[in-house]
Design an enzyme around this catalytic site. Sequence first.
Site, PDB file in Angstrom:
ATOM      1  N   ARG A  19     -18.963  22.062 -26.740  1.00 55.42           N
ATOM      2  CA  ARG A  19     -19.493  21.053 -25.795  1.00 55.42           C
ATOM      3  C   ARG A  19     -20.853  20.537 -26.249  1.00 55.42           C
ATOM      4  O   ARG A  19     -21.289  19.461 -25.822  1.00 55.42           O
ATOM      5  CB  ARG A  19     -19.610  21.654 -24.388  1.00 55.42           C
ATOM      6  CG  ARG A  19     -20.645  22.757 -24.285  1.00 55.42           C
ATOM      7  CD  ARG A  19     -20.848  23.331 -22.899  1.00 55.42           C
ATOM      8  NE  ARG A  19     -21.745  24.481 -22.971  1.00 55.42           N
ATOM      9  CZ  ARG A  19     -21.331  25.706 -23.298  1.00 55.42           C
ATOM     10  NH1 ARG A  19     -20.040  25.935 -23.525  1.00 55.42           N
ATOM     11  NH2 ARG A  19     -22.197  26.705 -23.417  1.00 55.42           N
ATOM     12  N   ASN A  20     -21.541  21.280 -27.113  1.00 53.61           N
ATOM     13  CA  ASN A  20     -22.867  20.859 -27.599  1.00 53.61           C
ATOM     14  C   ASN A  20     -22.805  20.367 -29.034  1.00 53.61           C
ATOM     15  O   ASN A  20     -23.814  20.374 -29.735  1.00 53.61           O
ATOM     16  CB  ASN A  20     -23.864  22.018 -27.457  1.00 53.61           C
ATOM     17  CG  ASN A  20     -24.166  22.318 -26.012  1.00 53.61           C
ATOM     18  OD1 ASN A  20     -24.054  21.449 -25.161  1.00 53.61           O
ATOM     19  ND2 ASN A  20     -24.496  23.565 -25.721  1.00 53.61           N
TER      20      ASN A  20
ATOM     21  N   ILE B 230     -23.700   6.660 -20.523  1.00 48.88           N
ATOM     22  CA  ILE B 230     -22.606   7.357 -21.208  1.00 48.88           C
ATOM     23  C   ILE B 230     -22.476   8.786 -20.714  1.00 48.88           C
ATOM     24  O   ILE B 230     -21.797   9.599 -21.307  1.00 48.88           O
ATOM     25  CB  ILE B 230     -22.772   7.364 -22.751  1.00 48.88           C
ATOM     26  CG1 ILE B 230     -24.188   7.762 -23.169  1.00 48.88           C
ATOM     27  CG2 ILE B 230     -22.379   6.043 -23.335  1.00 48.88           C
ATOM     28  CD1 ILE B 230     -24.369   7.866 -24.658  1.00 48.88           C
ATOM     29  N   GLY B 231     -23.159   9.102 -19.612  1.00 45.31           N
ATOM     30  CA  GLY B 231     -22.978  10.437 -19.066  1.00 45.31           C
ATOM     31  C   GLY B 231     -24.287  11.004 -18.589  1.00 45.31           C
ATOM     32  O   GLY B 231     -25.325  10.343 -18.637  1.00 45.31           O
TER      33      GLY B 231
ATOM     34  N   PHE C 248     -30.700  17.198 -18.461  1.00 45.44           N
ATOM     35  CA  PHE C 248     -32.016  16.585 -18.246  1.00 45.44           C
ATOM     36  C   PHE C 248     -31.926  15.259 -17.519  1.00 45.44           C
ATOM     37  O   PHE C 248     -32.931  14.625 -17.258  1.00 45.44           O
ATOM     38  CB  PHE C 248     -32.727  16.394 -19.602  1.00 45.44           C
ATOM     39  CG  PHE C 248     -32.903  17.678 -20.340  1.00 45.44           C
ATOM     40  CD1 PHE C 248     -32.497  17.796 -21.648  1.00 45.44           C
ATOM     41  CD2 PHE C 248     -33.441  18.802 -19.712  1.00 45.44           C
ATOM     42  CE1 PHE C 248     -32.638  18.990 -22.337  1.00 45.44           C
ATOM     43  CE2 PHE C 248     -33.577  19.999 -20.384  1.00 45.44           C
ATOM     44  CZ  PHE C 248     -33.171  20.095 -21.698  1.00 45.44           C
ATOM     45  N   GLY C 249     -30.688  14.832 -17.190  1.00 46.24           N
ATOM     46  CA  GLY C 249     -30.559  13.562 -16.477  1.00 46.24           C
ATOM     47  C   GLY C 249     -29.667  12.596 -17.224  1.00 46.24           C
ATOM     48  O   GLY C 249     -28.853  12.983 -18.067  1.00 46.24           O
ATOM     49  N   LEU C 250     -29.898  11.312 -16.930  1.00 47.43           N
ATOM     50  CA  LEU C 250     -29.026  10.241 -17.397  1.00 47.43           C
ATOM     51  C   LEU C 250     -29.099  10.048 -18.915  1.00 47.43           C
ATOM     52  O   LEU C 250     -30.184  10.226 -19.503  1.00 47.43           O
ATOM     53  CB  LEU C 250     -29.532   8.950 -16.740  1.00 47.43           C
ATOM     54  CG  LEU C 250     -28.528   7.922 -16.248  1.00 47.43           C
ATOM     55  CD1 LEU C 250     -27.435   8.568 -15.435  1.00 47.43           C
ATOM     56  CD2 LEU C 250     -29.261   6.865 -15.435  1.00 47.43           C
ATOM     57  N   VAL C 251     -27.985   9.710 -19.521  1.00 48.91           N
ATOM     58  CA  VAL C 251     -27.969   9.334 -20.940  1.00 48.91           C
ATOM     59  C   VAL C 251     -27.335   7.949 -21.045  1.00 48.91           C
ATOM     60  O   VAL C 251     -26.253   7.720 -20.507  1.00 48.91           O
ATOM     61  CB  VAL C 251     -27.187  10.351 -21.791  1.00 48.91           C
ATOM     62  CG1 VAL C 251     -27.271   9.991 -23.268  1.00 48.91           C
ATOM     63  CG2 VAL C 251     -27.716  11.772 -21.574  1.00 48.91           C
TER      64      VAL C 251
ATOM     65  N   ASP D  87     -27.589  27.687 -27.778  1.00 50.22           N
ATOM     66  CA  ASP D  87     -26.432  27.334 -26.929  1.00 50.22           C
ATOM     67  C   ASP D  87     -25.377  26.606 -27.762  1.00 50.22           C
ATOM     68  O   ASP D  87     -24.902  25.544 -27.386  1.00 50.22           O
ATOM     69  CB  ASP D  87     -26.874  26.467 -25.743  1.00 50.22           C
ATOM     70  CG  ASP D  87     -25.788  26.369 -24.668  1.00 50.22           C
ATOM     71  OD1 ASP D  87     -25.986  25.639 -23.686  1.00 50.22           O
ATOM     72  OD2 ASP D  87     -24.725  27.010 -24.844  1.00 50.22           O
TER      73      ASP D  87
ATOM     74  N   ASP E 172     -28.387  19.043 -29.444  1.00 52.81           N
ATOM     75  CA  ASP E 172     -29.140  19.736 -28.385  1.00 52.81           C
ATOM     76  C   ASP E 172     -29.587  21.140 -28.771  1.00 52.81           C
ATOM     77  O   ASP E 172     -29.645  22.040 -27.936  1.00 52.81           O
ATOM     78  CB  ASP E 172     -28.306  19.751 -27.107  1.00 52.81           C
ATOM     79  CG  ASP E 172     -28.068  18.326 -26.625  1.00 52.81           C
ATOM     80  OD1 ASP E 172     -26.922  17.872 -26.691  1.00 52.81           O
ATOM     81  OD2 ASP E 172     -29.070  17.680 -26.251  1.00 52.81           O
TER      82      ASP E 172
HETATM   83  C1  LIG Z   1     -29.824  22.453 -22.817  1.00 51.49           C
HETATM   84  N1  LIG Z   1     -28.631  21.930 -23.470  1.00 51.49           N
HETATM   85  C2  LIG Z   1     -27.865  22.832 -24.296  1.00 51.49           C
HETATM   86  C3  LIG Z   1     -28.247  20.605 -23.300  1.00 51.49           C
HETATM   87  C4  LIG Z   1     -29.161  19.685 -22.781  1.00 51.49           C
HETATM   88  C5  LIG Z   1     -28.762  18.345 -22.614  1.00 51.49           C
HETATM   89  C6  LIG Z   1     -27.445  17.960 -22.946  1.00 51.49           C
HETATM   90  C7  LIG Z   1     -26.554  18.885 -23.470  1.00 51.49           C
HETATM   91  C8  LIG Z   1     -26.941  20.217 -23.635  1.00 51.49           C
HETATM   92  C9  LIG Z   1     -25.166  18.461 -23.856  1.00 51.49           C
HETATM   93  C10 LIG Z   1     -24.693  17.351 -22.985  1.00 51.49           C
HETATM   94  N2  LIG Z   1     -25.688  16.278 -22.939  1.00 51.49           N
HETATM   95  C11 LIG Z   1     -25.240  14.937 -23.016  1.00 51.49           C
HETATM   96  C12 LIG Z   1     -24.963  14.259 -21.815  1.00 51.49           C
HETATM   97  C13 LIG Z   1     -24.533  12.940 -21.885  1.00 51.49           C
HETATM   98  C14 LIG Z   1     -24.389  12.278 -23.107  1.00 51.49           C
HETATM   99  C15 LIG Z   1     -24.698  12.964 -24.310  1.00 51.49           C
HETATM  100  C16 LIG Z   1     -24.574  12.190 -25.583  1.00 51.49           C
HETATM  101  C17 LIG Z   1     -23.417  11.375 -25.807  1.00 51.49           C
HETATM  102  C18 LIG Z   1     -23.322  10.618 -26.974  1.00 51.49           C
HETATM  103  N3  LIG Z   1     -22.261   9.786 -27.310  1.00 51.49           N
HETATM  104  C19 LIG Z   1     -21.147   9.469 -26.588  1.00 51.49           C
HETATM  105  C20 LIG Z   1     -20.376   8.380 -26.970  1.00 51.49           C
HETATM  106  C21 LIG Z   1     -19.232   8.061 -26.249  1.00 51.49           C
HETATM  107  C22 LIG Z   1     -18.880   8.828 -25.167  1.00 51.49           C
HETATM  108  C23 LIG Z   1     -17.662   8.515 -24.350  1.00 51.49           C
HETATM  109  O1  LIG Z   1     -17.805   8.195 -23.187  1.00 51.49           O
HETATM  110  N4  LIG Z   1     -16.418   8.648 -24.865  1.00 51.49           N
HETATM  111  C24 LIG Z   1     -15.220   8.381 -24.080  1.00 51.49           C
HETATM  112  C25 LIG Z   1     -14.330   7.450 -24.854  1.00 51.49           C
HETATM  113  O2  LIG Z   1     -14.047   7.988 -26.158  1.00 51.49           O
HETATM  114  C26 LIG Z   1     -15.244   8.123 -26.923  1.00 51.49           C
HETATM  115  C27 LIG Z   1     -16.185   9.103 -26.231  1.00 51.49           C
HETATM  116  C28 LIG Z   1     -19.690   9.912 -24.826  1.00 51.49           C
HETATM  117  N5  LIG Z   1     -20.812  10.212 -25.526  1.00 51.49           N
HETATM  118  C29 LIG Z   1     -24.375  10.676 -27.945  1.00 51.49           C
HETATM  119  O3  LIG Z   1     -24.303   9.992 -28.997  1.00 51.49           O
HETATM  120  N6  LIG Z   1     -25.451  11.469 -27.706  1.00 51.49           N
HETATM  121  C30 LIG Z   1     -26.538  11.587 -28.716  1.00 51.49           C
HETATM  122  C31 LIG Z   1     -25.580  12.228 -26.546  1.00 51.49           C
HETATM  123  C32 LIG Z   1     -25.070  14.313 -24.269  1.00 51.49           C
HETATM  124  C33 LIG Z   1     -25.280  15.129 -25.527  1.00 51.49           C
HETATM  125  O4  LIG Z   1     -26.626  15.232 -25.815  1.00 51.49           O
HETATM  126  C34 LIG Z   1     -27.023  16.577 -22.796  1.00 51.49           C
HETATM  127  O5  LIG Z   1     -27.839  15.670 -22.543  1.00 51.49           O
END
Ligand SMILES: CN(C)c1ccc2c(c1)CCN(c1cccc(-c3cc(Nc4ccc(C(=O)N5CCOCC5)cn4)c(=O)n(C)c3)c1CO)C2=O
Length: 280
Positions: free
Chosen positions: A148-149, A32-33, A37-40, A144, A162
């Site tokens: 976006r967070n 999902i992105g 820290f890498g892949l989620v 932070d 986060d």
């Molecule tokens: C140091 N700091 C501030 C950080 C460190 C890591 C991260 C972040 C900040 C923020 C970004 N991030 C990150 C990266 C990737 C995923 C997640 C991330 C995405 C989630 N959920 C979703 C669900 C759907 C979609 C999606 O694709 N769509 C499109 C269609 O319409 C519905 C939504 C995206 N994310 C979720 O539940 N968590 C817990 C984390 C997250 C959030 O966690 C990180 O992993």
Amino acid sequence: AGLITRLRHPVSQGGRYQWEVDPAELILGQEIGSGQFGLVLEGSWRDRKVAVKMVREECMSDEEFKEEARIMMRLSHSKLVQLYGVCTQHSPICLVFEYMDNGCLTDYLRERKGSLSQDILLGMCLDVSEGMAYLEMSNFIHRDLAARNCLVSKNNEVKVSDFGMTRFVLDDQYTSSQCSKFPVKWSAPEVIRYCKFSTKSDVWSFGVLMWEVYNEGRLPYENRTNAEVVDSLNAGLRLLKPRLAPDSVHLLMEWCWKEKPDDRPTFGLLFHELASLSDA
Ligand SMILES: CN(C)c1ccc2c(c1)CCN(c1cccc(-c3cc(Nc4ccc(C(=O)N5CCOCC5)cn4)c(=O)n(C)c3)c1CO)C2=O
């Protein structure tokens, strides 16, 4: 002695601690992105939908994080994205979070531009202030806070995500305020000048988050460089009132952007003020 030592240590099932997720119980799904820290991946754990972060060693100081996991597990509130547990028995370590179906707040706002009512915009700010008031009470600094967070749940609740994670980022482009990736546009002056983080610097960031919400996900200081933003802040300039923001909400934003940290409101007060606006 055995009983006493066991009581002193968290209840361990099979040599693992209660914050350890058994990998055998984890089912992994689609990507999902990717974050710092890498892949989620999305997945499921004990019949719950989860988001699983597969941590790349070169991106996170995972030893320090393991220390922190204990504390983060204890931070539990309906407006915080819950950490369910960690898998640290093998590499890469993975972090198991509550799944938020509607993804990050910035994308959510941009996709619904023009169709978000005043009640919804105010409700989003209220949700974040409630989660941040809990962190404030727990003496936990986010470091932070930005749209976006934050993440949006299936029933359109906004939750803070986060929190505190910047401390484990190994990419120093993020961590030192002079570097390009540092979130200058969300940072209080004392953070930009001498990295002085506090709940009051989180309050400054919350003011910018409210500006993002009422601008439906627009980037603050859109076409300005970080250096230009620093100069305009030093000149006493601030972000302008978003067209959709009532004066009452703009007043709260400006209060969050007071130069002196102690002149800014607490999250408790912000939550109270926003709640009374939403009852009005
Ligand atoms: C140091 N700091 C501030 C950080 C460190 C890591 C991260 C972040 C900040 C923020 C970004 N991030 C990150 C990266 C990737 C995923 C997640 C991330 C995405 C989630 N959920 C979703 C669900 C759907 C979609 C999606 O694709 N769509 C499109 C269609 O319409 C519905 C939504 C995206 N994310 C979720 O539940 N968590 C817990 C984390 C997250 C959030 O966690 C990180 O992993």
